[in-house]
Every structure is written in structure tokens, then in C-alpha cells.
Design a protein around this motif. Structure first.
Motif: not given
Length: 270
Positions: A98-99, A109-110, A127-129, A231-234
Motif C-alpha cells: 500500500d501507499d 516507494t511503498g 520482486n518489484f519491476l 513489515t517494511g518500507t523501501s
């Protein structure tokens, strides 16, 4: 009078040209973005996660909402003393993203959360592409991660560990790992009290990187104990670097604006 009028017109023209040059220098980033992709690997299975990406308020930006998704992997064992915690008697993972926002730099970012209902400690690979069009070079990259583990069902213990002592945060450009940007190698987060949490943060950059031809991507990988929450943000950002000629052009534009202002003051004094 005619000479003064001519100087005023010349000053206005020079200032106008300088302003146009500066606008060109600080205009939109050279890269554009299209809808990103997100998938998770657990227990050897690659699972594409449904996301909704809508154009943001600025050109090239996307607002992303994956919501919460339960990925079912089978039936839980009724003899498991924790059976009552498994959603509808099923094992699997509960994933939320989210976000999140992507930008034309490209930039992403999220926040991601993973709740392990598999019955055992599992390795999770997120994995984010982000495809990038058009390509650009050279570039500068930077990034950061904040990650936590929580004993959400009050068992009195929880653990999140980097896989095989490797990095938790792994950025890539065009499918090639950016080794200088890997973060949290050899990390172990341990909770030894019911309901408590533990976390850590790390960052890298800015560092000089090469061309971006097709995409940027980010892999978050860790092992997580059963019935616990990660949980985390990157953030991973790759910024186009202006060519030396662009810097010279910007300098010329600024010089023209200054020259125009000086001529205008002189003509007013006369």
C-alpha cells in the motif's frame, strides 16, 4: 531615445532566451514510466500479485494500490496447536502493498507486509519491476529500507533473517544486480517477548551508475518464522544525470538572465 528603446528590447530578448534555456534545463525527467509489476516467491512458487496503478497528478507518476491479498497454498493441519490462527483452515501468506508511488525518475516507494501462515519458517522473495521508457544514461542511484518483524500472535518468539547471510535489499538496473546498493547482509532480527517487535534500517548512495535501458527492479528477500509478521518500507531511485553540455547550457541561460537584468537597471538610470 531610440538607442535606449533598442537596449530595452535587446535586454528583454536576452532575458527571455535565458529563461527558456533554464526552463529546458529544469524540465521533466528524461525517463517516463509505465505500470509496474509485483510478485512474490514462496515455497518455490512465483505468484503475481494483482495491483491497481492509476496515473498520478504529475506526468509520469503512478499511484499504486495492491491492497491485501491472501495467497492460499493448501490446507492447514487440524492437529496443529495453532490451527485456529489459520484463515479458514488454509495455509498460505497474507501480503499487502500500500501507499506506493512511482515517478518518472524512475522512483518507487511503498510499504509491504507479509504474514506467514504456512506452518513453518519460509523464505519470502518480493520482486518489484518498474519498466522505463525511454532509456537514458548516465545515472545516479540511491535507496533505503526499513524492515521489522513482530510476534503478532503472542507466541513469545519471532525471527526474520537474511537468506544464507546475503542481502535483504537487492536493487537491479536492466536485470543486472547493483552490488554496491545491496543492504542488510547477514541481518537477523529476533523477538523473544510476546507481542514485541524488532527492526532495522539501512541506506545507500547516491552512487554513479550507468545506462538504464529497460527497467529498474528491487528484490526484498528474507526468511520469516511461522505466524509472524514482517513489515517494511523501501525506496529505490535512479536519476538521469545531465550531460556536460546541459550544464553549460544552464550556465548560459543564467548568464543571459543576469545580463538582461543589469542592462535593464542601466537603462532605467539613464
Amino acid at each position: 531615445m531610440l538607442m535606449g528603446e533598442h537596449l530595452r528590447k535587446l535586454s528583454a530578448s536576452v532575458a527571455g532566451l535565458g529563461l527558456l534555456i533554464l526552463i529546458a534545463c529544469v524540465g521533466p525527467a528524461t525517463a517516463d514510466t509505465i505500470s509496474p509489476e509485483l510478485w512474490v516467491n514462496v515455497d518455490g512458487n512465483d505468484i503475481q500479485l494483482p495491483i491497481v496503478a492509476t496515473p498520478g497528478t504529475k506526468p509520469g507518476t503512478w499511484n499504486i494500490a495492491a491492497g491485501e491479498t491472501f495467497v492460499e497454498l493448501g490446507d492447514a493441519d487440524p492437529q496443529d496447536p495453532n490451527y485456529g490462527y489459520y484463515p479458514d483452515g488454509k495455509i498460505g501468506i497474507d501480503v499487502a502493498w500500500d501507499d506506493a508511488t512511482t515517478d518518472a525518475d524512475p522512483f518507487v516507494t511503498g510499504g509491504i507486509s507479509v504474514l506467514n501462515f504456512t506452518g513453518s519458517t519460509q523464505i519470502f522473495t518480493l520482486n518489484f519491476l518498474q519498466p522505463v521508457i525511454p532509456s537514458f544514461a548516465p545515472s545516479i542511484s540511491s535507496g533505503s529500507i526499513s524492515i521489522q518483524v513482530r510476534d503478532i500472535f503472542n507466541s513469545g518468539a519471532a525471527q526474520l533473517t537474511s537468506t544464507g547471510g546475503g542481502a535483504i535489499y537487492n536493487p537491479s538496473i536492466d536485470g543486472g544486480l547493483l552490488a554496491a546498493g545491496q543492504l542488510l547482509s547477514g541481518t537477523t532480527l529476533t523477538v523473544a517477548s510476546a507481542g514485541q517487535s524488532a527492526g532495522t534500517t539501512a541506506s545507500f548512495g547516491p552512487i554513479a551508475t550507468g545506462a538504464v535501458n529497460t527497467s529498474i527492479s528491487l528484490q526484498i528477500q528474507f526468511s520469516l518464522t511461522n505466524l509472524d509478521l514482517a513489515t517494511g518500507t523501501s525506496v529505490f531511485e535512479v536519476v538521469p544525470v545531465p550531460e556536460p553540455s546541459s550544464f553549460a547550457l544552464c550556465g548560459m541561460g543564467l548568464a543571459m538572465l543576469v545580463a538582461g537584468a543589469v542592462r535593464k537597471r542601466r537603462s532605467v538610470r539613464r
